[in-house]
Motif scaffolding. Structure first.
Motif, PDB file in Angstrom:
ATOM      1  N   ASN A   1       0.873  -1.164   0.000  1.00  0.00           N
ATOM      2  CA  ASN A   1       0.000   0.000   0.000  1.00  0.00           C
ATOM      3  C   ASN A   1       0.918   1.225   0.000  1.00  0.00           C
ATOM      4  N   PRO A   2       0.936   2.010  -1.068  1.00  0.00           N
ATOM      5  CA  PRO A   2       1.911   3.105  -1.178  1.00  0.00           C
ATOM      6  C   PRO A   2       1.729   4.197  -0.130  1.00  0.00           C
ATOM      7  N   ASN A   3       0.548   4.278   0.461  1.00  0.00           N
ATOM      8  CA  ASN A   3       0.328   5.268   1.515  1.00  0.00           C
ATOM      9  C   ASN A   3       0.911   4.794   2.847  1.00  0.00           C
ATOM     10  N   LYS A   4       0.904   3.475   3.057  1.00  0.00           N
ATOM     11  CA  LYS A   4       1.448   2.924   4.295  1.00  0.00           C
ATOM     12  C   LYS A   4       2.949   2.673   4.189  1.00  0.00           C
ATOM     13  N   MET A   5       3.384   2.314   2.975  1.00  0.00           N
ATOM     14  CA  MET A   5       4.804   2.039   2.732  1.00  0.00           C
ATOM     15  C   MET A   5       5.240   2.779   1.463  1.00  0.00           C
ATOM     16  N   PRO A   6       5.573   4.050   1.567  1.00  0.00           N
ATOM     17  CA  PRO A   6       5.960   4.840   0.389  1.00  0.00           C
ATOM     18  C   PRO A   6       7.399   4.555  -0.048  1.00  0.00           C
ATOM     19  N   VAL A   7       7.638   3.306  -0.480  1.00  0.00           N
ATOM     20  CA  VAL A   7       8.981   2.902  -0.904  1.00  0.00           C
ATOM     21  C   VAL A   7       9.008   2.774  -2.424  1.00  0.00           C
ATOM     22  N   LYS A   8      10.192   2.940  -3.000  1.00  0.00           N
ATOM     23  CA  LYS A   8      10.325   2.909  -4.453  1.00  0.00           C
ATOM     24  C   LYS A   8      10.693   1.545  -5.005  1.00  0.00           C
ATOM     25  N   ASP A   9      11.405   0.746  -4.190  1.00  0.00           N
ATOM     26  CA  ASP A   9      11.898  -0.530  -4.698  1.00  0.00           C
ATOM     27  C   ASP A   9      12.080  -1.510  -3.549  1.00  0.00           C
ATOM     28  N   VAL A  10      12.562  -2.717  -3.886  1.00  0.00           N
ATOM     29  CA  VAL A  10      12.734  -3.767  -2.878  1.00  0.00           C
ATOM     30  C   VAL A  10      13.769  -3.362  -1.836  1.00  0.00           C
ATOM     31  N   GLY A  11      14.827  -2.679  -2.277  1.00  0.00           N
ATOM     32  CA  GLY A  11      15.843  -2.223  -1.328  1.00  0.00           C
ATOM     33  C   GLY A  11      15.254  -1.305  -0.270  1.00  0.00           C
TER      34      GLY A  11
ATOM     35  N   ALA B   1      -2.848 -11.518 -10.644  1.00  0.00           N
ATOM     36  CA  ALA B   1      -4.236 -11.313 -11.049  1.00  0.00           C
ATOM     37  C   ALA B   1      -5.015 -10.487 -10.041  1.00  0.00           C
ATOM     38  N   SER B   2      -4.757 -10.713  -8.765  1.00  0.00           N
ATOM     39  CA  SER B   2      -5.512 -10.005  -7.733  1.00  0.00           C
ATOM     40  C   SER B   2      -5.039  -8.564  -7.570  1.00  0.00           C
ATOM     41  N   GLN B   3      -3.888  -8.235  -8.155  1.00  0.00           N
ATOM     42  CA  GLN B   3      -3.283  -6.926  -7.971  1.00  0.00           C
ATOM     43  C   GLN B   3      -3.356  -6.037  -9.222  1.00  0.00           C
ATOM     44  N   ALA B   4      -3.591  -6.624 -10.356  1.00  0.00           N
ATOM     45  CA  ALA B   4      -3.397  -5.937 -11.636  1.00  0.00           C
ATOM     46  C   ALA B   4      -4.152  -4.621 -11.756  1.00  0.00           C
ATOM     47  N   GLU B   5      -5.470  -4.639 -11.573  1.00  0.00           N
ATOM     48  CA  GLU B   5      -6.268  -3.425 -11.780  1.00  0.00           C
ATOM     49  C   GLU B   5      -5.940  -2.352 -10.750  1.00  0.00           C
ATOM     50  N   LEU B   6      -5.711  -2.783  -9.503  1.00  0.00           N
ATOM     51  CA  LEU B   6      -5.371  -1.823  -8.453  1.00  0.00           C
ATOM     52  C   LEU B   6      -4.004  -1.199  -8.706  1.00  0.00           C
ATOM     53  N   ALA B   7      -3.086  -1.995  -9.266  1.00  0.00           N
ATOM     54  CA  ALA B   7      -1.766  -1.455  -9.585  1.00  0.00           C
ATOM     55  C   ALA B   7      -1.865  -0.411 -10.695  1.00  0.00           C
ATOM     56  N   LYS B   8      -2.725  -0.658 -11.667  1.00  0.00           N
ATOM     57  CA  LYS B   8      -2.898   0.291 -12.773  1.00  0.00           C
ATOM     58  C   LYS B   8      -3.510   1.604 -12.290  1.00  0.00           C
ATOM     59  N   SER B   9      -4.399   1.507 -11.301  1.00  0.00           N
ATOM     60  CA  SER B   9      -5.061   2.709 -10.792  1.00  0.00           C
ATOM     61  C   SER B   9      -4.246   3.421  -9.724  1.00  0.00           C
ATOM     62  N   GLY B  10      -3.173   2.796  -9.256  1.00  0.00           N
ATOM     63  CA  GLY B  10      -2.335   3.422  -8.250  1.00  0.00           C
ATOM     64  C   GLY B  10      -2.732   3.112  -6.821  1.00  0.00           C
ATOM     65  N   GLY B  11      -3.737   2.250  -6.647  1.00  0.00           N
ATOM     66  CA  GLY B  11      -4.163   1.883  -5.299  1.00  0.00           C
ATOM     67  C   GLY B  11      -3.122   1.079  -4.547  1.00  0.00           C
TER      68      GLY B  11
ATOM     69  N   LEU C   1      -5.556  -4.720   2.098  1.00  0.00           N
ATOM     70  CA  LEU C   1      -4.382  -3.988   1.639  1.00  0.00           C
ATOM     71  C   LEU C   1      -4.780  -2.614   1.122  1.00  0.00           C
ATOM     72  N   LEU C   2      -5.829  -2.560   0.334  1.00  0.00           N
ATOM     73  CA  LEU C   2      -6.272  -1.297  -0.252  1.00  0.00           C
ATOM     74  C   LEU C   2      -6.729  -0.311   0.829  1.00  0.00           C
ATOM     75  N   SER C   3      -7.371  -0.829   1.875  1.00  0.00           N
ATOM     76  CA  SER C   3      -7.888   0.034   2.939  1.00  0.00           C
ATOM     77  C   SER C   3      -6.824   0.418   3.959  1.00  0.00           C
ATOM     78  N   GLY C   4      -5.665  -0.256   3.896  1.00  0.00           N
ATOM     79  CA  GLY C   4      -4.597   0.059   4.830  1.00  0.00           C
ATOM     80  C   GLY C   4      -4.620  -0.751   6.107  1.00  0.00           C
ATOM     81  N   GLN C   5      -5.483  -1.754   6.178  1.00  0.00           N
ATOM     82  CA  GLN C   5      -5.504  -2.628   7.357  1.00  0.00           C
ATOM     83  C   GLN C   5      -4.241  -3.475   7.426  1.00  0.00           C
ATOM     84  N   ILE C   6      -3.691  -3.812   6.258  1.00  0.00           N
ATOM     85  CA  ILE C   6      -2.380  -4.457   6.174  1.00  0.00           C
ATOM     86  C   ILE C   6      -1.508  -3.599   5.271  1.00  0.00           C
ATOM     87  N   ASP C   7      -0.215  -3.861   5.289  1.00  0.00           N
ATOM     88  CA  ASP C   7       0.728  -2.998   4.587  1.00  0.00           C
ATOM     89  C   ASP C   7       1.226  -3.563   3.268  1.00  0.00           C
TER      90      ASP C   7
END
Length: 329
Positions: free
Chosen positions: A135-145, A212-222, A199-205
């Motif tokens: 969740n980019p709001n909970k973990m604003p990281v750019k990469d795996v490092g 498949a479960s992430q594709a559309e949310l990743a495209k929208s930036g969620g 994940l989307l709501s921020g209950q987990i990070d």
């Protein structure tokens, strides 16, 4: 007088067996004569469920009977898996299996089935693209490092969700922790869909889950996808690096989806199902739908190949379970 009696009984038994064989063969040749139930040991909405519904729709035409998807989630896939293990081996109740089904007997002491001994492999259908997402709001990281640095700086802060204890994402998450020397807390959900919602709501990070479960949310930036777990980058998301090239060199995993049935299934019925499934998967329209949910089904294994694959794969996941130190919550 005893010998003639024995011969008479033997003759009767042989006649009975001989009579039964054509009946069994005839039943197999007529299969199926009624609806087939495909059991999914996960909640509706996830990738395994999506696969089952796409496959069921394609199978209706080739089998000439309704194909019903029945979700039986819970207990790390055990509820659905045990249901099918106890079902009649007649081809009318089959199970969509994943590594979660393979792992459960090693994770739960109460497991009442053995994947190798109690099931008949039918088709290994697809391989699954797995991703690490945050969740980019909970973990604003750019990469795996940056992700690893955040975990190390806050060892008790972050939570990752999966479709259930003992699922392949659970083991990947625990293995990741061991390889990187990090800490995060596992939260088991009854399926991938509720975990993604959390994940989307921020209950987990973060999550390790099917693309498949992430594709559309990743495209929208969620959510933000940081890496894939495969050996090479995926054509679906070519700009996303692998964990291997991101520095986690020993974590290369490509889970699978297959179809199995109760042990004792007639070989002719096994062959009928196997052929029908593989033919359905390779239809261009079906293959396109499966690719969109992150499944590579271009080279399905037949029943014999799946059987040869299954035993060593069970051992591989057992080894991963041991190496990861994953525990049942």
């Amino acid at each position: 007088m005893q010998k003639p009696l024995r011969r008479s009984l033997a003759t009767l038994i042989a006649l009975a067996l001989g009579a039964a064989a054509p009946i069994s063969a005839a039943r197999a040749a007529d299969y199926p004569t009624r609806p087939v139930t495909v059991v999914v040991p996960y909640a509706p909405g996830g990738q395994t469920d999506a696969f089952a519904r796409i496959m069921a729709e394609a199978l209706r035409e080739s089998l000439g009977q309704p194909v019903i998807v029945d979700n039986k989630p819970g207990a790390g896939t055990m509820i659905g898996s045990e249901y099918v293990a106890r079902a009649a081996p007649d081809g009318y109740t089959i199970l969509v299996a994943t590594p979660g089904v393979v792992v459960a007997p090693s994770l739960y002491n109460s497991t009442k089935y053995d994947v190798v001994k109690d099931f008949q492999p039918i088709t290994l259908a697809c391989s699954i693209l797995m991703v690490l997402s945050v969740n980019p709001n909970k973990m604003p990281v750019k990469d795996v490092g940056g992700f690893i640095s955040a975990l190390k700086a806050n060892p008790d802060k972050y939570f990752y969700g999966t479709a259930g204890a003992g699922s392949s994402p659970h083991l990947i998450g625990e293995w990741f922790k061991k390889l990187t020397g990090t800490q995060m807390t596992h939260v088991a959900f009854k399926g991938s869909a509720p975990a993604v919602t959390a994940l989307l709501s921020g209950q987990i990070d973060l999550m390790f889950d099917a693309y498949a479960s992430q594709a559309e949310l990743a495209k929208s930036g969620g959510i933000k996808i940081l890496a894939v777990t495969s050996d090479q980058r995926s054509d679906l998301i070519p700009d996303v690096p692998t964990l291997k090239e991101s520095g986690v060199t020993d974590l290369v995993v490509l889970p699978w989806t297959g179809v199995i049935a109760p042990k004792g299934l007639d070989p002719a019925v096994t062959a009928r199902l196997d052929t029908a499934i593989r033919n359905a998967l390779t239809k261009p329209s079906v293959a396109e739908k499966l690719a969109k949910i992150g499944l590579d089904c271009k080279k399905p294994m037949d029943s014999a190949q799946f059987k040869a694959f299954l035993a060593p794969d069970v051992q591989m996941w057992k080894n991963m379970l041991s190496i990861s130190g994953a525990k049942l919550e």
